[in-house]
Design a protein around this motif. Sequence first.
Motif, short mmCIF file in Angstrom:
data_model
loop_
_atom_site.label_atom_id
_atom_site.label_comp_id
_atom_site.label_asym_id
_atom_site.label_seq_id
_atom_site.Cartn_x
_atom_site.Cartn_y
_atom_site.Cartn_z
N LEU A 1 -0.54 -12.34 0.64
CA LEU A 1 -1.36 -11.15 0.91
C LEU A 1 -0.55 -9.87 0.66
O LEU A 1 -0.99 -8.99 -0.10
CB LEU A 1 -1.91 -11.17 2.34
N SER B 1 -4.10 2.40 6.54
CA SER B 1 -3.99 3.57 7.41
C SER B 1 -3.55 3.16 8.81
O SER B 1 -4.27 3.37 9.78
CB SER B 1 -5.36 4.26 7.52
N ASN C 1 -3.99 -7.31 9.51
CA ASN C 1 -5.44 -7.42 9.78
C ASN C 1 -5.72 -8.31 11.00
O ASN C 1 -6.73 -8.15 11.66
CB ASN C 1 -6.21 -7.87 8.53
N GLY D 1 8.76 -3.34 6.01
CA GLY D 1 7.60 -3.99 6.63
C GLY D 1 7.01 -5.04 5.70
O GLY D 1 7.60 -5.41 4.68
N GLY D 2 5.81 -5.50 6.06
CA GLY D 2 5.16 -6.56 5.29
C GLY D 2 4.95 -6.16 3.84
O GLY D 2 5.41 -6.84 2.91
N THR E 1 -0.79 -7.46 -2.79
CA THR E 1 -1.31 -6.10 -2.56
C THR E 1 -0.32 -5.07 -3.10
O THR E 1 -0.70 -4.10 -3.78
CB THR E 1 -1.56 -5.85 -1.06
N VAL F 1 11.65 4.43 3.20
CA VAL F 1 11.61 5.11 4.49
C VAL F 1 11.49 4.05 5.58
O VAL F 1 10.64 3.15 5.49
CB VAL F 1 10.42 6.09 4.59
N GLY G 1 -6.06 -5.23 -1.65
CA GLY G 1 -5.74 -6.61 -2.02
C GLY G 1 -5.31 -6.71 -3.47
O GLY G 1 -4.65 -5.82 -4.02
P1 NDP Z 1 3.81 -3.94 8.88
O1 NDP Z 1 3.52 -3.62 10.31
O2 NDP Z 1 4.52 -5.19 8.55
O3 NDP Z 1 4.68 -2.77 8.23
C1 NDP Z 1 4.27 -1.43 8.30
C2 NDP Z 1 5.48 -0.52 8.35
O4 NDP Z 1 5.00 0.80 8.40
C3 NDP Z 1 6.36 -0.73 9.54
O5 NDP Z 1 7.45 -1.56 9.19
C4 NDP Z 1 6.81 0.67 9.91
O6 NDP Z 1 8.11 0.85 9.39
C5 NDP Z 1 5.90 1.60 9.13
N1 NDP Z 1 5.12 2.45 10.02
C6 NDP Z 1 4.31 2.08 11.03
N2 NDP Z 1 3.75 3.15 11.61
C7 NDP Z 1 4.21 4.22 10.93
C8 NDP Z 1 4.00 5.62 11.05
N3 NDP Z 1 3.20 6.13 11.99
N4 NDP Z 1 4.65 6.43 10.18
C9 NDP Z 1 5.47 5.94 9.24
N5 NDP Z 1 5.71 4.63 9.09
C10 NDP Z 1 5.08 3.79 9.92
O7 NDP Z 1 2.41 -3.88 8.15
P2 NDP Z 1 2.03 -4.23 6.64
O8 NDP Z 1 3.05 -3.68 5.75
O9 NDP Z 1 1.70 -5.66 6.51
O10 NDP Z 1 0.67 -3.42 6.51
C11 NDP Z 1 0.70 -2.00 6.59
C12 NDP Z 1 -0.71 -1.45 6.57
O11 NDP Z 1 -1.34 -1.78 5.34
C13 NDP Z 1 -1.63 -1.99 7.67
O12 NDP Z 1 -2.46 -0.94 8.12
C14 NDP Z 1 -2.44 -3.05 6.96
O13 NDP Z 1 -3.68 -3.28 7.55
C15 NDP Z 1 -2.56 -2.45 5.56
N6 NDP Z 1 -2.73 -3.47 4.52
C16 NDP Z 1 -3.79 -3.36 3.68
C17 NDP Z 1 -4.00 -4.28 2.70
C18 NDP Z 1 -5.15 -4.16 1.77
O14 NDP Z 1 -5.35 -5.02 0.95
N7 NDP Z 1 -5.93 -3.11 1.83
C19 NDP Z 1 -3.11 -5.44 2.55
C20 NDP Z 1 -1.95 -5.42 3.44
C21 NDP Z 1 -1.82 -4.47 4.41
P3 NDP Z 1 9.20 1.80 10.07
O15 NDP Z 1 8.90 1.82 11.53
O16 NDP Z 1 10.49 1.16 9.74
O17 NDP Z 1 9.04 3.14 9.40
#
Ligand code: NDP
Length: 430
Positions: free
Chosen positions: A199, A327, A78, A229-230, A203, A249, A352
């Motif tokens: 966070l 997304s 975010n 990822g996160g 989530t 993945v 969240g």
């Molecule tokens: P990170 O960037 O840490 O991890 C996201 C992972 O998604 C990356 O490691 C990547 O892994 C993968 N990724 C990125 N783009 C693509 C794609 N186009 N296709 C497939 N895989 C993809 O982010 P977070 O995990 O912290 O957050 C992910 C999303 O979730 C964000 O949009 C965030 O805003 C949302 N979120 C929402 C929350 C809520 O409460 N609603 C809370 C936390 C996050 P790789 O490249 O290895 O495939």
Amino acid sequence: MTLAQAVVAGAEPAELARLDVPTTYRAAHLRKDEVGTFDQDEPDKDVRRTLHVGEVPMPELAADEVLIAVMASAINYNTVWSAMFEPIPTFAFLERFGRTDPRHDLPTHVLGSDAAGVVVRTGGAVRRWRVGDRVVTSPAYVDGEDPVVQHDGMLAADLRAWGFETNFGGLADFAVVKATQLLPKPRHLTWEEAACNMLCASTAYRMLVGERGARMKQGDVVLLWGATGGLGGYGVQLVLGGGGIPVGVVSSPEKAELLRRMGCPHVIDRGQFDDLADEKAWRRLGAEVRRLVGEDPAIVFEHTGRETFGASVYVARRGGSVVTCGSSSGYAHEYDNRHLWMKLKRIIGSHGANYQECHEVNRLISLGLLQPTLSAVYPLTGAADAARAVQLNQHVGKVGVLALAPGEGLGVEDRELRERVGEDRLRLFR
Ligand code: NDP
């Protein structure tokens, strides 16, 4: 001695209570006069152009709030959205919030939705927390007077993500939170390890385990996008811990190797699917999951959005669920609804986690059953570089930021538990 110096020196609560709160403090923030920095179609909205570190005014504390001296914080996605002013500038949130709480509507927005630190002031209505308490924060900023909060805080009409939809977030030397955001800091973790979890871990917990999420049960096959990822780094651990079968993945051999070290038995490199918008690629993905596990996923863990959502709906098993909280690749999704209704699948929106779910996750972390996924640590002055690494997907797990903590490795109180958990598990992502 300043209040910040006293916190770092480990001063007694009475000393912390005696020292003055500064009138300004150091914080990573956006500036309202920079909202127009990026053109709508600019290909690289580099967050280093808009994320600044400097002094901002200290707000007054409301009766139900707590002032924390922040030892460490972490980057969440975010913060990347905020610094790109996408999908809308966060100052719009602050203006709206300012109608009921004018303190938040400022020309600066202090970001950050995670923190670990020490309580240095409590508002007059705070009962359970004291100056000197070591805490971590949960990100849901909720008005406790809303009746629905006693049912599920995440249903509250005025729910806000702290440090995204509110001001005075965690990427700073001080932060303002509601008392109902506080949890005790896990005693075996360093400040930066403690700060990075809440966070994303909470989530992922609500999405997979929570009553309103996908309610994973033993043996469920769970496909997780972004599995290192996160969110994914905690998601995989929660699936393994709950007796499920994760299929992770990722996008590189290094990440695949990390997943295996985490104990994830099935790993897919998404590089082999050139265009996941295409149904042929969905079929190949589904076939790959069947080849690896022998059946389709009961749950698909979604946050990647537009580029993956059609595939997610397709690969979920008959009667299975796609649980989504984000997304990253675009929020206007397209999927073939026939695959959803004919096979009685469900899409579950999740956001969240409520205070109780955060408590459950913090308990798992405090028992050493869920590990931090910290991979890198930056100083607060490097917050923009830290956010840039996340923006470019150059990181794994969580990227930490040190605020008042003068270095890494500080803040551990329970060395025995730390030894039992083991440095190798605590530092798996380093
Ligand atoms: P990170 O960037 O840490 O991890 C996201 C992972 O998604 C990356 O490691 C990547 O892994 C993968 N990724 C990125 N783009 C693509 C794609 N186009 N296709 C497939 N895989 C993809 O982010 P977070 O995990 O912290 O957050 C992910 C999303 O979730 C964000 O949009 C965030 O805003 C949302 N979120 C929402 C929350 C809520 O409460 N609603 C809370 C936390 C996050 P790789 O490249 O290895 O495939």
